[in-house]
Motif scaffolding. Sequence first.
Motif, PDB file in Angstrom:
ATOM      1  N   MET A 170       0.941  -0.996  -0.099  1.00  0.00           N
ATOM      2  CA  MET A 170      -0.098   0.062  -0.009  1.00  0.00           C
ATOM      3  C   MET A 170       1.036   1.329  -0.027  1.00  0.00           C
ATOM      4  O   MET A 170       0.452   2.262  -0.718  1.00  0.00           O
ATOM      5  CB  MET A 170      -0.841   0.143   1.190  1.00  0.00           C
ATOM      6  CG  MET A 170      -2.060  -0.862   1.311  1.00  0.00           C
ATOM      7  SD  MET A 170      -3.098  -0.635   2.638  1.00  0.00           S
ATOM      8  CE  MET A 170      -2.144  -0.692   4.020  1.00  0.00           C
ATOM      9  N   LEU A 171       1.963   1.087   0.815  1.00  0.00           N
ATOM     10  CA  LEU A 171       2.867   2.347   0.887  1.00  0.00           C
ATOM     11  C   LEU A 171       3.322   2.895  -0.467  1.00  0.00           C
ATOM     12  O   LEU A 171       3.354   4.118  -0.786  1.00  0.00           O
ATOM     13  CB  LEU A 171       4.049   2.014   1.940  1.00  0.00           C
ATOM     14  CG  LEU A 171       4.934   3.267   2.047  1.00  0.00           C
ATOM     15  CD1 LEU A 171       4.281   4.257   2.606  1.00  0.00           C
ATOM     16  CD2 LEU A 171       6.211   2.706   2.878  1.00  0.00           C
ATOM     17  N   SER A 172       3.397   2.056  -1.356  1.00  0.00           N
ATOM     18  CA  SER A 172       4.272   2.261  -2.520  1.00  0.00           C
ATOM     19  C   SER A 172       3.093   3.129  -3.333  1.00  0.00           C
ATOM     20  O   SER A 172       3.367   3.819  -4.231  1.00  0.00           O
ATOM     21  CB  SER A 172       4.618   1.025  -3.554  1.00  0.00           C
ATOM     22  OG  SER A 172       3.439   0.015  -3.591  1.00  0.00           O
ATOM     23  N   TRP A 173       1.826   2.777  -3.437  1.00  0.00           N
ATOM     24  CA  TRP A 173       0.868   3.581  -3.771  1.00  0.00           C
ATOM     25  C   TRP A 173       0.650   5.155  -3.529  1.00  0.00           C
ATOM     26  O   TRP A 173       0.727   5.889  -4.434  1.00  0.00           O
ATOM     27  CB  TRP A 173      -0.589   2.846  -3.831  1.00  0.00           C
ATOM     28  CG  TRP A 173      -0.821   1.386  -4.464  1.00  0.00           C
ATOM     29  CD1 TRP A 173      -0.249   1.066  -5.541  1.00  0.00           C
ATOM     30  CD2 TRP A 173      -1.504   0.399  -4.095  1.00  0.00           C
ATOM     31  NE1 TRP A 173      -0.565  -0.152  -5.765  1.00  0.00           N
ATOM     32  CE2 TRP A 173      -1.258  -0.644  -4.916  1.00  0.00           C
ATOM     33  CE3 TRP A 173      -2.290   0.195  -2.861  1.00  0.00           C
ATOM     34  CZ2 TRP A 173      -1.757  -1.794  -5.036  1.00  0.00           C
ATOM     35  CZ3 TRP A 173      -2.827  -1.044  -2.868  1.00  0.00           C
ATOM     36  CH2 TRP A 173      -2.863  -2.062  -3.789  1.00  0.00           C
TER      37      TRP A 173
ATOM     38  N   ILE B  19       2.544  10.762  -4.218  1.00  0.00           N
ATOM     39  CA  ILE B  19       3.172  12.031  -3.945  1.00  0.00           C
ATOM     40  C   ILE B  19       4.118  12.322  -5.059  1.00  0.00           C
ATOM     41  O   ILE B  19       4.604  13.536  -5.266  1.00  0.00           O
ATOM     42  CB  ILE B  19       3.908  11.762  -2.526  1.00  0.00           C
ATOM     43  CG1 ILE B  19       3.012  11.614  -1.393  1.00  0.00           C
ATOM     44  CG2 ILE B  19       5.084  12.638  -2.179  1.00  0.00           C
ATOM     45  CD1 ILE B  19       3.433  11.105  -0.064  1.00  0.00           C
ATOM     46  N   LYS B  20       5.058  11.274  -5.418  1.00  0.00           N
ATOM     47  CA  LYS B  20       5.945  11.345  -6.615  1.00  0.00           C
ATOM     48  C   LYS B  20       5.366  12.271  -7.909  1.00  0.00           C
ATOM     49  O   LYS B  20       5.767  13.130  -8.537  1.00  0.00           O
ATOM     50  CB  LYS B  20       6.707  10.290  -6.916  1.00  0.00           C
ATOM     51  CG  LYS B  20       7.661   9.880  -5.725  1.00  0.00           C
ATOM     52  CD  LYS B  20       8.326   8.466  -5.923  1.00  0.00           C
ATOM     53  CE  LYS B  20       9.132   8.272  -7.138  1.00  0.00           C
ATOM     54  NZ  LYS B  20       9.534   6.745  -7.339  1.00  0.00           N
ATOM     55  N   GLN B  21       4.101  11.546  -8.326  1.00  0.00           N
ATOM     56  CA  GLN B  21       3.627  12.097  -9.488  1.00  0.00           C
ATOM     57  C   GLN B  21       2.958  13.392  -9.095  1.00  0.00           C
ATOM     58  O   GLN B  21       2.808  14.246 -10.087  1.00  0.00           O
ATOM     59  CB  GLN B  21       2.199  11.209  -9.879  1.00  0.00           C
ATOM     60  CG  GLN B  21       2.742   9.812 -10.322  1.00  0.00           C
ATOM     61  CD  GLN B  21       1.641   8.766 -10.332  1.00  0.00           C
ATOM     62  OE1 GLN B  21       0.576   8.974 -10.340  1.00  0.00           O
ATOM     63  NE2 GLN B  21       2.198   7.562 -10.526  1.00  0.00           N
ATOM     64  N   ALA B  22       2.622  13.917  -8.059  1.00  0.00           N
ATOM     65  CA  ALA B  22       2.220  15.295  -7.596  1.00  0.00           C
ATOM     66  C   ALA B  22       3.480  16.287  -7.798  1.00  0.00           C
ATOM     67  O   ALA B  22       3.062  17.338  -7.560  1.00  0.00           O
ATOM     68  CB  ALA B  22       1.508  15.329  -6.207  1.00  0.00           C
ATOM     69  N   GLU B  23       4.875  15.735  -7.919  1.00  0.00           N
ATOM     70  CA  GLU B  23       5.866  16.351  -7.938  1.00  0.00           C
ATOM     71  C   GLU B  23       5.860  17.139  -6.761  1.00  0.00           C
ATOM     72  O   GLU B  23       6.642  18.497  -6.920  1.00  0.00           O
ATOM     73  CB  GLU B  23       5.786  17.263  -9.207  1.00  0.00           C
ATOM     74  CG  GLU B  23       5.870  16.541 -10.530  1.00  0.00           C
ATOM     75  CD  GLU B  23       5.751  17.285 -11.806  1.00  0.00           C
ATOM     76  OE1 GLU B  23       5.568  18.667 -11.636  1.00  0.00           O
ATOM     77  OE2 GLU B  23       5.836  16.747 -12.867  1.00  0.00           O
TER      78      GLU B  23
ATOM     79  N   PRO C  79      12.188  17.291   1.447  1.00  0.00           N
ATOM     80  CA  PRO C  79      12.513  15.674   1.881  1.00  0.00           C
ATOM     81  C   PRO C  79      11.143  15.025   2.355  1.00  0.00           C
ATOM     82  O   PRO C  79      10.276  15.911   2.594  1.00  0.00           O
ATOM     83  CB  PRO C  79      13.287  15.928   3.131  1.00  0.00           C
ATOM     84  CG  PRO C  79      12.893  17.508   3.676  1.00  0.00           C
ATOM     85  CD  PRO C  79      12.688  18.106   2.210  1.00  0.00           C
ATOM     86  N   TYR C  80      11.113  13.834   2.302  1.00  0.00           N
ATOM     87  CA  TYR C  80       9.905  13.077   2.597  1.00  0.00           C
ATOM     88  C   TYR C  80      10.388  12.062   3.734  1.00  0.00           C
ATOM     89  O   TYR C  80      11.674  11.945   4.308  1.00  0.00           O
ATOM     90  CB  TYR C  80       9.614  11.849   1.588  1.00  0.00           C
ATOM     91  CG  TYR C  80       9.334  12.125   0.123  1.00  0.00           C
ATOM     92  CD1 TYR C  80       8.657  13.433   0.200  1.00  0.00           C
ATOM     93  CD2 TYR C  80      10.178  11.651  -0.848  1.00  0.00           C
ATOM     94  CE1 TYR C  80       8.510  14.084  -1.255  1.00  0.00           C
ATOM     95  CE2 TYR C  80       9.705  12.151  -2.194  1.00  0.00           C
ATOM     96  CZ  TYR C  80       9.045  13.214  -2.329  1.00  0.00           C
ATOM     97  OH  TYR C  80       8.818  13.735  -3.711  1.00  0.00           O
ATOM     98  N   MET C  81       9.334  11.988   4.940  1.00  0.00           N
ATOM     99  CA  MET C  81       9.501  11.529   6.199  1.00  0.00           C
ATOM    100  C   MET C  81       8.701  10.287   6.196  1.00  0.00           C
ATOM    101  O   MET C  81       7.362  10.603   5.842  1.00  0.00           O
ATOM    102  CB  MET C  81       9.516  12.333   7.328  1.00  0.00           C
ATOM    103  CG  MET C  81      10.595  13.769   7.286  1.00  0.00           C
ATOM    104  SD  MET C  81      10.004  14.820   8.703  1.00  0.00           S
ATOM    105  CE  MET C  81      10.300  13.671  10.135  1.00  0.00           C
ATOM    106  N   LEU C  82       9.131   9.030   6.703  1.00  0.00           N
ATOM    107  CA  LEU C  82       8.078   8.117   6.558  1.00  0.00           C
ATOM    108  C   LEU C  82       8.179   7.259   8.128  1.00  0.00           C
ATOM    109  O   LEU C  82       9.525   6.999   8.559  1.00  0.00           O
ATOM    110  CB  LEU C  82       8.886   6.888   5.746  1.00  0.00           C
ATOM    111  CG  LEU C  82       8.063   5.686   5.693  1.00  0.00           C
ATOM    112  CD1 LEU C  82       6.608   5.975   5.477  1.00  0.00           C
ATOM    113  CD2 LEU C  82       8.760   4.824   4.864  1.00  0.00           C
TER     114      LEU C  82
END
Length: 230
Positions: free
Chosen positions: A1-4, A9-13, A17-20
Amino acid sequence: MLSWVVDAIKQAELQPPYMLSITRSQQEIFEDALSDVLCELILNDEDESPVQASMKALKGLQPTQGLLITTADNPLLTAEIINHFLNKCQSSSADLVIGTVNGKQQLLQDYPEVRRTWHKLNPNCWLSGCNLFFWSPEGFREGTLDTLCQLEEKRKSPILFASTVARLDLKFLLKLCLQRTSIEECSQALSRATRVKTELVTLPFPEACIDVDTMTDLELAQKILSKRSK
């Protein structure tokens, strides 16, 4: 699910930094799955909900730009949903913007098997959250994180949720219980409860409020994703 979610987020450009925020038992799995994504891993306890874990991950931060916050159990998130939400945030003067859906009838018409918690504000407004938050650096308060976690814990109980939002505002609490209030009044009440200017915004995507808590939810999400890909 996380990959979706990460793909959306990546497609929204959106800029890093990203935090997980993940549990310790998930660390190795996600490190392998997201090896091509530049993000900081924050480990949390096993018994925390996605929203609680997200809020805990923010403690100690001193952001210099706006923060978009979402959860990994939100697989139907798309770049279109994110960008629509961010456009609403740009036109808002609030420091904390919370995404919601006012579309119970449409959602049940499209997906009658879905189970969601709805908050009826008035006969024409049934709200459900969609795990999307935007926080401005000017309004960032750690005390607000604690309030949001309290609200998240009580979200399944309309009475407890309402009493937490209303605090000592008995007039608002009565209107909420009688289902005679509005999104604007709820935003004002949340602003008082969180001590930062808060706004609830509605998104025209009923499926945005579908998260995955059970195998039935996962099957529904896979069904919708399969339909989208055709």
